[in-house]
Design a protein around this motif. Structure first.
Motif, short mmCIF file in Angstrom:
data_model
loop_
_atom_site.label_atom_id
_atom_site.label_comp_id
_atom_site.label_asym_id
_atom_site.label_seq_id
_atom_site.Cartn_x
_atom_site.Cartn_y
_atom_site.Cartn_z
N TRP A 51 4.86 0.32 -2.53
CA TRP A 51 3.70 1.21 -2.66
C TRP A 51 2.74 1.11 -1.49
O TRP A 51 1.59 1.55 -1.58
N PHE A 52 3.18 0.57 -0.35
CA PHE A 52 2.29 0.37 0.79
C PHE A 52 2.22 1.62 1.66
O PHE A 52 3.25 2.23 1.98
N ASN A 53 1.00 1.98 2.09
CA ASN A 53 0.80 3.06 3.04
C ASN A 53 0.73 2.52 4.47
O ASN A 53 0.18 1.44 4.70
N PRO A 54 1.21 3.31 5.43
CA PRO A 54 0.96 3.00 6.84
C PRO A 54 -0.45 3.46 7.21
O PRO A 54 -1.13 4.12 6.40
N PRO A 55 -0.91 3.15 8.42
CA PRO A 55 -2.16 3.78 8.88
C PRO A 55 -2.05 5.30 8.79
O PRO A 55 -0.97 5.87 8.94
N PHE A 56 -3.19 5.95 8.53
CA PHE A 56 -3.15 7.41 8.41
C PHE A 56 -4.45 8.01 8.91
O PHE A 56 -5.43 7.32 9.16
N LEU A 57 -4.42 9.33 9.05
CA LEU A 57 -5.58 10.07 9.52
C LEU A 57 -5.84 11.21 8.55
O LEU A 57 -4.99 12.06 8.33
N CYS A 58 -7.02 11.20 7.94
CA CYS A 58 -7.46 12.27 7.05
C CYS A 58 -8.33 13.21 7.87
O CYS A 58 -9.33 12.78 8.45
N THR A 59 -7.97 14.48 7.93
CA THR A 59 -8.69 15.44 8.74
C THR A 59 -9.11 16.65 7.91
O THR A 59 -8.51 16.95 6.88
N PRO A 77 2.86 14.60 7.07
CA PRO A 77 2.03 14.36 5.88
C PRO A 77 2.39 13.03 5.23
O PRO A 77 3.57 12.68 5.12
N LEU A 78 1.38 12.28 4.81
CA LEU A 78 1.59 11.00 4.16
C LEU A 78 2.42 11.23 2.89
O LEU A 78 2.05 12.05 2.05
N SER A 79 3.53 10.50 2.76
CA SER A 79 4.44 10.69 1.64
C SER A 79 4.39 9.49 0.70
O SER A 79 3.78 8.45 1.02
N TYR A 80 5.08 9.62 -0.44
CA TYR A 80 4.97 8.62 -1.51
C TYR A 80 6.36 8.15 -1.97
O TYR A 80 7.38 8.74 -1.62
N GLY A 81 6.34 7.03 -2.72
CA GLY A 81 7.57 6.41 -3.13
C GLY A 81 8.08 5.41 -2.11
O GLY A 81 9.27 5.09 -2.07
N LYS A 82 7.17 4.87 -1.28
CA LYS A 82 7.55 3.91 -0.24
C LYS A 82 7.73 2.52 -0.85
O LYS A 82 7.16 2.22 -1.91
N PRO A 83 8.48 1.65 -0.20
CA PRO A 83 8.69 0.30 -0.73
C PRO A 83 7.37 -0.45 -0.94
O PRO A 83 6.51 -0.47 -0.05
#
Length: 268
Positions: free
Chosen positions: A250-258, A242-248
């Motif tokens: 505030w950047f997200n990696p690629p993800f898949l919403c299903t 699951p996509l998590s938060y508090g990353k350096p």
């Protein structure tokens, strides 16, 4: 999954607060749209308008007045150099997701207010001002859509037998990585729209997959991820977690919403 009864705050009351402020911000945005506005390009080459700024000012003021012990982090404040220490629980605000859509006169833009608890989205409110729609979700409790027809509980849908209904970003429609990802999958329909509206369509069962291969920030996804997960879907990173938060940064990696999981579906 977080047990709601064990939380040190009233999650349902916080969801109602986020929903109210998203509604009020949507009204501000529609007023500014009706009266005309100027678009400015920020240092990171992304656009910003008075609607973004006015909506964020209103939302952050409301959150900080009602929940002074919960940090509130907004996209435009961060862009302006303001740093707020997040803590265990904090708000993430994107006052106008899809500014490009808004500035171009299209309708797919959203207001996103999400609450993160222990690095996971717990609840979210997402308004679609041009459609007079409000989506809300509380993980472990459910997700809802309010529109001209009233309040409706929403859930993700099982993938249709005739193929997946996929939504992709309008601005990454020609990304070769999308073609690679789709290879070998049975696709019934591929559409392209902007903003976090794609999450809403997955949450309510109108689409099955939203692969996001381009860059996003945590405030883009916090509220809509909570809504999708509350509706029975998933938002996964490249490892399948699951996509998590508090990353350096505030950047997200690629993800898949299903939507609902597919049997033997492990490709992300």
């Amino acid at each position: 999954m977080t047990e709601l009864a064990a939380l040190p705050f009233d999650a349902e009351a916080l969801l109602a607060l986020a929903a109210r402020l998203a509604d009020e911000a949507a009204a501000l945005i529609n007023d500014i749209r009706d009266n005309g506005f100027e678009t400015i390009i920020k240092a990171d080459k992304s656009p910003v308008t008075e609607a973004d700024k006015a909506a964020e000012r209103h939302i952050l003021a409301g959150l900080r007045a009602a929940t002074p012990d919960i940090p509130a982090i907004g996209e435009e404040e961060v862009a302006g150099g303001t740093f707020v220490e997040p803590g265990v629980t904090y708000w993430l605000v994107d006052p106008l997701d899809g500014t490009r859509e808004f500035a171009a006169g299209r309708d797919d833009f959203t207001v996103n207010i999400g609450l993160i608890h222990k690095n996971r989205p717990l609840l979210g409110a997402m308004a679609l001002p041009a459609y007079d729609q409000l989506y809300t979700g509380l993980v472990g409790r459910g997700a809802w859509r309010r529109d001209v027809d009233g309040l409706t509980e929403i859930t993700t849908a099982p993938p249709p037998e005739d193929g997946l209904r996929i939504l992709a970003s309008r601005h990454y429609a020609d990304d070769p990585r999308l073609k690679d990802w789709l290879a070998g999958r049975k696709v019934a329909k591929l559409g392209n729209i902007g903003s976090a509206a794609k999450f809403a369509r997955v949450a309510e069962g109108e689409a099955d997959f939203y692969p996001r291969l381009g860059p996003t920030m945590e405030w883009d996804t916090a509220a809509p991820q909570a809504i999708v997960e509350a509706a029975g879907g998933r938002v996964l990173d490249e490892s399948g977690a699951p996509l998590s938060y508090g990353k350096p940064g505030w950047f997200n990696p690629p993800f898949l919403c299903t939507g609902r999981p597919l049997e033997n579906e492990d490709r992300t």
